[in-house]
Design an enzyme around this catalytic site. Structure first.
Site, short mmCIF file in Angstrom:
data_model
loop_
_atom_site.label_atom_id
_atom_site.label_comp_id
_atom_site.label_asym_id
_atom_site.label_seq_id
_atom_site.Cartn_x
_atom_site.Cartn_y
_atom_site.Cartn_z
N VAL A 190 0.85 -1.19 0.00
CA VAL A 190 0.00 0.00 0.00
C VAL A 190 0.88 1.23 0.00
O VAL A 190 1.80 1.35 0.82
CB VAL A 190 -0.92 0.01 1.24
N ARG B 164 3.81 9.20 0.08
CA ARG B 164 3.97 8.29 -1.05
C ARG B 164 5.44 7.92 -1.27
O ARG B 164 6.33 8.69 -0.91
CB ARG B 164 3.40 8.93 -2.32
N ASN B 165 5.63 6.74 -1.86
CA ASN B 165 6.96 6.25 -2.21
C ASN B 165 7.89 6.11 -1.01
O ASN B 165 9.11 6.13 -1.14
CB ASN B 165 7.61 7.17 -3.27
N ARG B 166 7.30 5.96 0.15
CA ARG B 166 8.04 5.74 1.40
C ARG B 166 8.91 6.94 1.80
O ARG B 166 9.80 6.82 2.63
CB ARG B 166 8.91 4.47 1.33
N LEU B 167 8.66 8.10 1.22
CA LEU B 167 9.39 9.31 1.62
C LEU B 167 8.61 10.01 2.72
O LEU B 167 8.09 11.12 2.56
CB LEU B 167 9.61 10.23 0.41
#
Length: 226
Positions: free
Chosen positions: A7, A196-199
């Site tokens: 997710v 988002r994008n684990r940032l």
């Protein structure tokens, strides 16, 4: 683990220009948001659920979830049987870490510091507000100790219920000597916001001087990599 569903977190995160001037004000904002969402939707079932980590005499960690029952400028607080595993471990080493986590909101608040026993009057005042059954349970459970069966626990409950029947008053069940609580005196408070994008955002207030969680002069704000 190949069937794990991935997710992407689409939370708002938290930027320096939007963070409150003190860790208490920012934490209170997020707690209020979580409580409001728990009333509006069914995806934050317990906004006050607080994971509390301690260490035992050998240095091995322990973590469990309690309810945050106090939160003001002095720090978050919780109630427990002080003879429980967490109570014994905090008596030996007051170092503690705790986290409020709201997955559906992509938010978490992490507290690190030391635990201090709550004032007895504060504990008594809170105990009197608990439902009668919860006060009886405080006597029933020798928290963390072995029990042979569910039946043994329920028998103990009935024994205490008969001793102190529900009279509908705040003082119909006495406060146990072994029931108390702790406040976390924080040295660090981190605000995690999923992106988002684990940032993800990680904004951390670190103590630099004496002062409450609402004393801006006692804290410095920094950002950590996710």
């Amino acid at each position: 683990m190949s069937d794990v569903t991935r997710v992407d977190y689409d939370g708002e995160g938290l930027s320096e220009e939007h963070v409150a001037p003190t860790p208490w004000q920012q934490a209170q904002r997020w707690v209020d948001d979580a409580v409001e969402r728990s009333h509006a939707r069914d995806d934050v079932p317990e906004p006050y659920a607080l994971s509390v980590a301690t260490v035992d005499a050998s240095g091995a960690p322990n973590v469990r979830t309690v309810l945050m029952r106090f939160f003001d400028e002095r720090g978050p607080g919780f109630l427990t049987n002080t003879d429980s595993t967490k109570g014994v471990e905090l008596a030996g080493n007051p170092a503690v870490a705790a986290s409020l986590t709201w997955p559906s909101m992509y938010r978490a608040v992490r507290f690190r510091g030391r635990a201090e026993l709550l004032d007895r009057d504060e504990v008594a005042t809170y105990f009197a507000t608990r439902p009668w059954g919860s006060r009886i349970s405080a006597w029933t459970s020798r928290q963390s100790q072995p029990v042979t069966s569910r039946a043994e626990l329920e028998t103990a409950y009935e024994t205490y219920a008969a001793r102190w029947p529900d009279r509908g008053t705040a003082d119909d069940v006495p406060l146990p000597d072994f029931w108390g609580g702790y406040r976390i005196v924080c040295d660090e408070v981190e605000f995690w916001g999923g992106r988002r994008n684990r940032l993800h955002d990680r904004l951390v207030f670190t103590r630099t001087a004496e002062g409450s969680l609402d004393d801006a002069s006692a804290w410095v704000l920094g950002r950590r990599q996710p």
